[in-house]
Design a protein around this motif. Structure first.
Motif, PDB file in Angstrom:
ATOM      1  N   GLN B 177       0.932  -1.005  -0.468  1.00  0.00           N
ATOM      2  CA  GLN B 177      -0.350   0.415   0.443  1.00  0.00           C
ATOM      3  C   GLN B 177       1.074   1.083  -0.139  1.00  0.00           C
ATOM      4  O   GLN B 177       0.513   2.474  -1.113  1.00  0.00           O
ATOM      5  CB  GLN B 177      -0.932  -0.054   1.001  1.00  0.00           C
ATOM      6  CG  GLN B 177      -2.370   0.487   0.718  1.00  0.00           C
ATOM      7  CD  GLN B 177      -3.133   0.941  -0.391  1.00  0.00           C
ATOM      8  OE1 GLN B 177      -2.841  -0.592  -0.192  1.00  0.00           O
ATOM      9  NE2 GLN B 177      -2.878   1.492  -0.758  1.00  0.00           N
ATOM     10  N   ARG B 246      -3.282  -0.700  -8.633  1.00  0.00           N
ATOM     11  CA  ARG B 246      -4.064   0.194  -7.607  1.00  0.00           C
ATOM     12  C   ARG B 246      -5.493  -1.129  -6.962  1.00  0.00           C
ATOM     13  O   ARG B 246      -5.636  -1.817  -6.090  1.00  0.00           O
ATOM     14  CB  ARG B 246      -4.498   1.537  -7.780  1.00  0.00           C
ATOM     15  CG  ARG B 246      -3.689   2.363  -6.232  1.00  0.00           C
ATOM     16  CD  ARG B 246      -3.962   3.152  -6.576  1.00  0.00           C
ATOM     17  NE  ARG B 246      -4.202   3.832  -8.040  1.00  0.00           N
ATOM     18  CZ  ARG B 246      -5.031   5.095  -8.100  1.00  0.00           C
ATOM     19  NH1 ARG B 246      -4.412   5.461  -8.231  1.00  0.00           N
ATOM     20  NH2 ARG B 246      -5.790   5.105  -8.703  1.00  0.00           N
ATOM     21  N   GLU B 247      -6.342  -0.540  -8.497  1.00  0.00           N
ATOM     22  CA  GLU B 247      -7.449  -1.336  -8.384  1.00  0.00           C
ATOM     23  C   GLU B 247      -7.309  -3.007  -8.680  1.00  0.00           C
ATOM     24  O   GLU B 247      -8.484  -3.169  -8.041  1.00  0.00           O
ATOM     25  CB  GLU B 247      -8.052  -0.971  -9.519  1.00  0.00           C
ATOM     26  CG  GLU B 247      -8.280   0.463  -9.860  1.00  0.00           C
ATOM     27  CD  GLU B 247      -9.638   1.022 -10.513  1.00  0.00           C
ATOM     28  OE1 GLU B 247      -9.762   0.197 -11.606  1.00  0.00           O
ATOM     29  OE2 GLU B 247      -8.863   2.282 -11.512  1.00  0.00           O
ATOM     30  N   ARG B 249      -5.291  -4.459  -6.712  1.00  0.00           N
ATOM     31  CA  ARG B 249      -5.179  -4.740  -5.263  1.00  0.00           C
ATOM     32  C   ARG B 249      -6.026  -4.570  -4.296  1.00  0.00           C
ATOM     33  O   ARG B 249      -6.160  -5.757  -3.825  1.00  0.00           O
ATOM     34  CB  ARG B 249      -3.895  -3.750  -4.985  1.00  0.00           C
ATOM     35  CG  ARG B 249      -3.850  -3.937  -3.579  1.00  0.00           C
ATOM     36  CD  ARG B 249      -2.774  -4.984  -3.076  1.00  0.00           C
ATOM     37  NE  ARG B 249      -3.151  -5.230  -1.210  1.00  0.00           N
ATOM     38  CZ  ARG B 249      -3.169  -6.477  -1.195  1.00  0.00           C
ATOM     39  NH1 ARG B 249      -3.163  -7.247  -1.951  1.00  0.00           N
ATOM     40  NH2 ARG B 249      -3.157  -6.213   0.353  1.00  0.00           N
ATOM     41  N   LEU B 250      -7.276  -3.937  -5.101  1.00  0.00           N
ATOM     42  CA  LEU B 250      -8.570  -3.745  -3.864  1.00  0.00           C
ATOM     43  C   LEU B 250      -8.913  -4.905  -4.455  1.00  0.00           C
ATOM     44  O   LEU B 250      -9.781  -5.320  -2.943  1.00  0.00           O
ATOM     45  CB  LEU B 250      -8.704  -1.953  -4.524  1.00  0.00           C
ATOM     46  CG  LEU B 250      -9.540  -1.252  -3.490  1.00  0.00           C
ATOM     47  CD1 LEU B 250      -8.736  -0.239  -2.750  1.00  0.00           C
ATOM     48  CD2 LEU B 250     -10.605  -0.588  -4.457  1.00  0.00           C
ATOM     49  N   GLN B 253      -7.866  -7.381  -2.457  1.00  0.00           N
ATOM     50  CA  GLN B 253      -8.836  -7.939  -0.645  1.00  0.00           C
ATOM     51  C   GLN B 253     -10.355  -7.576  -0.851  1.00  0.00           C
ATOM     52  O   GLN B 253     -10.614  -9.014   0.204  1.00  0.00           O
ATOM     53  CB  GLN B 253      -8.376  -5.794  -0.148  1.00  0.00           C
ATOM     54  CG  GLN B 253      -7.118  -5.299  -0.131  1.00  0.00           C
ATOM     55  CD  GLN B 253      -6.681  -4.407   0.271  1.00  0.00           C
ATOM     56  OE1 GLN B 253      -7.820  -3.682   0.517  1.00  0.00           O
ATOM     57  NE2 GLN B 253      -6.130  -3.482   0.369  1.00  0.00           N
TER      58      GLN B 253
ATOM     59  N   GLU C 247      -7.684   7.130  -2.286  1.00  0.00           N
ATOM     60  CA  GLU C 247      -7.573   5.892  -2.443  1.00  0.00           C
ATOM     61  C   GLU C 247      -6.801   5.423  -1.266  1.00  0.00           C
ATOM     62  O   GLU C 247      -7.791   4.068  -1.224  1.00  0.00           O
ATOM     63  CB  GLU C 247      -7.723   6.278  -3.806  1.00  0.00           C
ATOM     64  CG  GLU C 247      -8.684   6.604  -4.465  1.00  0.00           C
ATOM     65  CD  GLU C 247      -8.276   6.541  -6.601  1.00  0.00           C
ATOM     66  OE1 GLU C 247      -7.235   5.633  -6.534  1.00  0.00           O
ATOM     67  OE2 GLU C 247      -8.616   7.675  -6.739  1.00  0.00           O
ATOM     68  N   THR C 248      -5.622   5.813  -0.710  1.00  0.00           N
ATOM     69  CA  THR C 248      -4.487   5.540  -0.538  1.00  0.00           C
ATOM     70  C   THR C 248      -5.414   4.831   1.313  1.00  0.00           C
ATOM     71  O   THR C 248      -5.699   3.940   1.887  1.00  0.00           O
ATOM     72  CB  THR C 248      -3.279   6.047  -0.017  1.00  0.00           C
ATOM     73  OG1 THR C 248      -2.606   6.590  -1.378  1.00  0.00           O
ATOM     74  CG2 THR C 248      -2.617   4.789   0.855  1.00  0.00           C
ATOM     75  N   ALA C 251      -8.381   2.135   0.420  1.00  0.00           N
ATOM     76  CA  ALA C 251      -7.072   0.650   0.722  1.00  0.00           C
ATOM     77  C   ALA C 251      -6.990   0.421   2.235  1.00  0.00           C
ATOM     78  O   ALA C 251      -7.287  -0.895   2.472  1.00  0.00           O
ATOM     79  CB  ALA C 251      -5.896   1.058  -0.495  1.00  0.00           C
ATOM     80  N   GLN C 252      -6.853   1.375   2.455  1.00  0.00           N
ATOM     81  CA  GLN C 252      -6.287   1.289   4.472  1.00  0.00           C
ATOM     82  C   GLN C 252      -7.334   0.159   4.699  1.00  0.00           C
ATOM     83  O   GLN C 252      -7.360  -0.406   5.750  1.00  0.00           O
ATOM     84  CB  GLN C 252      -5.130   2.519   5.454  1.00  0.00           C
ATOM     85  CG  GLN C 252      -4.343   2.360   4.526  1.00  0.00           C
ATOM     86  CD  GLN C 252      -3.502   3.867   5.395  1.00  0.00           C
ATOM     87  OE1 GLN C 252      -4.207   4.459   5.751  1.00  0.00           O
ATOM     88  NE2 GLN C 252      -2.310   3.267   5.640  1.00  0.00           N
ATOM     89  N   GLY C 254      -9.820  -1.042   3.678  1.00  0.00           N
ATOM     90  CA  GLY C 254     -10.093  -2.301   3.375  1.00  0.00           C
ATOM     91  C   GLY C 254      -8.789  -3.254   4.199  1.00  0.00           C
ATOM     92  O   GLY C 254      -9.693  -4.464   4.176  1.00  0.00           O
ATOM     93  N   MET C 255      -8.139  -2.888   4.544  1.00  0.00           N
ATOM     94  CA  MET C 255      -6.763  -3.789   5.257  1.00  0.00           C
ATOM     95  C   MET C 255      -6.988  -3.982   5.983  1.00  0.00           C
ATOM     96  O   MET C 255      -7.278  -5.253   6.260  1.00  0.00           O
ATOM     97  CB  MET C 255      -5.346  -3.078   4.320  1.00  0.00           C
ATOM     98  CG  MET C 255      -4.242  -3.975   4.433  1.00  0.00           C
ATOM     99  SD  MET C 255      -2.924  -3.373   3.895  1.00  0.00           S
ATOM    100  CE  MET C 255      -2.669  -2.399   5.089  1.00  0.00           C
TER     101      MET C 255
END
Lengths: 320, 320, 320, 320, 320
Positions: B177, B246-247, B249-250, B253, C247-248, C251-252, C254-255
């Protein structure tokens, strides 16, 4: 070497090029594959090429372009090559002088035989247009390759689309994810070599009057230009389609998570409530029915009844 | 100082500049690193620079640009410097007069030695083009730096890509990330210094007739311009690639969450159902088999059977 | 009032303006703050302003623009004011005639004193350019304000960035979310007043020959124009950076959710399995070890062993 | 009917129009609301309108545009009407000849009275500009309607924004979701009628010399054009703002889910651990303390101690 | 065949075309459906068509375009055909010479009868414009088909919108997802055939002076052009609307997940706490009330009271 539109000679060494070129009736085509620095040096002297253009050949990895020097053009295009499922474009550099065409291929993955077959298949009248005719054959082959590639991508996307909505087979999420990722990566790479082609053809059509514009070859170059635009438009719609696929997949995942959670909740309830009842009847206090037969029957009826009741209620609400 | 294209003198003080400049056969190059206000004042008088241009040097943080003043050009470009993994561009301001080139570096992180080596490596004929030749060497070095940088970024993205699909090693989500975040941040910053280069080269090529257009240097500047466009296009494809990463990775997840939930549900069921049975056999009511051996065997068979049955059923549906 | 570039008189009433203006050697500057309808009526007559321009002042909330009327220009720009952390731009309307500059501020939040100080700080030669000089000072101040603002935003984003990756302190999600929301909202608003500045400066530089183009002020307006472009480019990269942050963060989240679920699953298993064992040993059936000491030890060993085993297994797989 | 800029006659039938129009000093305004095919037929003959323009009126649902025919213009614009919270634009078609203006409204929801009041409010000198003056009044009213609408949308967005961050009241997610959806839908629709206005005004300002360009009305049309641009820019920033709202809402949902999961995990642990202990003390094996008082006290202490301990630990880490 | 604008003859073979074409008063229309290579060969000779244009007909799948050859135009457009809910465009190639129009349909799915009916319905005066009139009828029909299609799409989107907010009926997520996916796919495809129409009409209107520009047909082509722009703008707003739908659906899913989790948590607590109490009273240690009646009553009160209390508390906070 073509002379007055007719193929005359093949397979002569680089050093003789300047001789043939001197006669304006000759049209010389010369093909080099992965040439050494020396080959290029000889070529440069024979044809009077500009130092920068030759440097570009050596350093490689140019973008598709037309560079116009005194007395010659330098064109870079990329042929399509798919290597183990990955797009691996092959660079082809072209020098165009008044009556010579030099093609320099990065390596053998670009099949120059296909181009010569195309030249040979065309009837003689067009051949009279010399380098312009030869260059057209090459560009036509390259752009048709692009068109095939984008069509192939389109097919792969439709394939994934079917997987996405196939209700009989579960989706292999990991493989699908990877396929989408790789398609997009290849599209990005392909874009880099396909988009500038518009400019390449446009430049040839509009700026270099002697070579293309105003000659009988013009409609043929227009035709290639048309294909380039088709590649571009198809590429755009392909990207859109892929985004559609990607976002639909994401939404499906979300929906799937919701469904899993719904079911989890439902089954948890169906198990937890009877467990509570067994807990109740397991207490070491004299509850009604403690240690007696009707206590057991009551508990059994409660457990079975509540379980079945919950199951029916959840089923009706489509929670299971 | 170069005279008629030949290096003649080095290391003279600022105050003498105007003397050398007076002779049109001389080409003077002067380099200042992190100059004081006074240095600039002297320079301004010696070369007759415009007040605004000098102010721009002092205030710093200009955008890459070409400003055209009476008798001189003022150019700002940025060299690449990577500081502890972060992009830290170094400003270089350039004054170009008829026969003088002044480079003013923000600090030593911009290695001017590389530029002089490039000048020296070129053969003599081009050197006759004076400041135009010197300026080309500088811009060429700067733009090549940009090209290297975007290539480096591309490599880092491919690296992350491999991590993303490496099934042997678990992904360190946090580090990934962060790496993606930092790549994107650096790309945004790099864009700010690379995009305007197109305009800088374009301006030099088209507007300032005396300096570049129509001279033997023109193809060389075209070549740099070409590299600038390549940087731009590469940059765009890099951004696209990063978005892809990025997408993906999303989506991974999301998929991972679904899988975790599926397994959680499965194992929860495998544990909850036997627990319910033990609860049943723990009730203090005379259920069939209460306190007798066959009751134990029945319960044990139920517990083991249901556990194994659920496990098999879930395994078959790929829920575990 | 400035006369031949020298400040001569201050603080005279609106009604006298037309007198001073009549003498072409005078340059009159007039400042109104939140004027009444009557003030504007007087001004309109004194300077012969167009009805529509005056109406625009009254109605307010114009977009930054240059309107060109017979004999005068009407310019609207916005100064930056930050009110309790929110961007609250202040409108400044400007009338420019041959030798008069009228500034009309929406209210006192725009500090005109800063502009006069800038005028006074410039040396005398430029002052001879009359209204063109005065207008430059005003625009320079306004655009510098924009530059400061976008720099400030940049700083706030870097601040958030540090919070995002600070592993020592937990993130206050709610506050971060709000900060990102507000930054973006302010950027949207700022864009609305900053983007049209490019057109404003462009119009002044190119179309109105008498005022700017071809005079000694031209490079100074170019300089302001340059800053406007810098604001625009910075703004764009800021928006990009903010999108990166946003967006980061997503993603965080989600993680984080994945991690929470992983741990939940792990701990649930560590507790659920021993619970099942206690359930087993709580059954009222004569299981092996029922009511005897070795039964206890076996159960205790099972409970402890399985708990520790699961914990170790999960720890190894980084599930806890 | 206006004559030499003065209102003279009202309410005459369509058939007489051509009589009045013959006198170039007259300016005739004719308003039709939801006309029949016959009305349009009469009108067409009276004023010599082009068949295609009349067809456009009949078929309806044109896009805002200016069509230029021999001897007359055909303009389509849309007034704003909000019907039960939904944007329902009202089409107004306009024929403009040398001295006649015909407005054809789709239905009564477009209040033509507002336009006539605007005409009457303007002082006499402008009225001398005939149809150009009348047309301006109409367009001004229409564009002001657009401006009011986008302002209204802006207000609704700020309203939602407050709801989003109001910590005292829980958000009604469903209603918020719907409000955002409807705002965006209305914006999309509004865009469709507002964006082409730029072209409409631009065409009137630049191409049709006789009507607007070069007359005293030009600044007034410029003013309307300015408002059109303001509508466009505001619209863009509104879309941006709405996207901000939408994405922030999504992020809040994600955050909320994380929080719910955290608490769920926390409380589950606080309940599950004591349950395990009671299970232990419920086993039918002679564990230490089986059936004795100190066993109870130990179990009670364990249950209470672990519960309180977990609660305190989780509270400290902000997990509850 | 039309002669002087009057229909004269029908159904003659391809071979006679050149005869009729020779007389400039004749206007010949020729329709081929799925022609063989031979048909095209004959046609090519009869009308003197360019080899490349004929090749384009054979290879098919051209993009909508106008190619201009010596003595004739080659136009490709696509009619709308919906096949089992999927957009399946039908290619129509058109050759336009001075007095002949050849339409070549990919297959029968394009109903040419509709076009001839349109021709016949127009009154005679326009018919005098020969091929220009015929071509207009064809293009008008094609573009009206596009307009109908985009209107149909719009209707389907509104339909989905109603489903999305219908609170009485649960949403069938899978079907909705699929409908959105397919709408978007069809829009992407439709875009590919509709967007280039702008260029087609634009080319006809501006470049080919003899055919359209400056004739009485010009306003009629302008009208078709207008419809093309309407299709484009509608298409854009449709895409936006679909994105709105898609994102709203995603947000609803997120909201739904949150709600499910909230309820899951709530009910889990309501069941888990009583279960803990029964566990407590199931311990084999002499807790207060062990084996005595008041112990049962206390446990029963605790279980019922805590369950009801939690239920009330959660209900109040809207957690259930």
């Amino acid at each position: 070497m073509y002379r007055n539109g007719v193929l005359e000679k093949e397979g002569f060494p680089v050093e003789e090029v300047s001789e043939y070129v001197r006669d304006p009736d000759n049209t010389v085509w010369f093909d080099l594959c992965h040439p050494t620095q020396d080959d290029l040096g000889v070529l440069r002297e024979e044809l009077g090429l500009h130092e920068l253009a030759v440097e570009d050949v050596v350093s490689g990895h140019q973008r598709p372009k037309v560079d116009s020097y005194d007395g010659h053009l330098f064109i870079t295009v990329y042929g399509i090559h798919v290597d183990d499922g990955r797009l691996a474009p092959v660079e082809v550099d072209v020098f165009v002088t008044a009556n010579a065409l030099v093609t320099i291929r990065e390596d053998e993955r670009f099949d120059i035989g296909q181009v010569t077959r195309r030249w040979d298949a065309t009837d003689g009248t067009l051949g009279a247009n010399g380098v312009s005719f030869l260059l057209h054959g090459l560009l036509d082959y390259v752009v048709d390759g692009h068109l095939d590639y984008v069509e192939d991508i389109d097919g792969r996307i439709e394939n994934l689309e079917e997987q996405l909505f196939d209700e009989d087979r579960p989706i292999d999420g990991r493989a699908l994810q990877r396929a989408i990722y790789e398609l997009r990566r290849d599209l990005t790479r392909f874009r880099k070599i396909a988009m500038p082609m518009r400019e390449v053809l446009g430049t040839l059509l509009r700026r270099n009057q002697g070579l293309v514009a105003g000659t009988a070859m013009a409609p043929y170059y227009e035709d290639v230009y048309d294909h380039v635009i088709r590649v571009d438009e198809w590429l755009e719609s392909t990207r859109d389609q892929l985004a559609n696929l990607r976002e639909t997949r994401l939404a499906q995942q979300g929906m799937r998570l919701n469904e899993i959670m719904k079911r989890l909740t439902g089954w948890a309830a169906i198990i937890a409530v009877p467990t509570l009842i067994t807990g109740f009847y397991g207490m070491n206090v004299p509850y009604p029915g403690y240690g007696s037969g009707w206590g057991f029957w009551l508990s059994a009826v409660l457990i079975a009844g509540i379980s079945v009741g919950l199951y029916a209620a959840f089923k009706k609400r489509d929670w299971l």
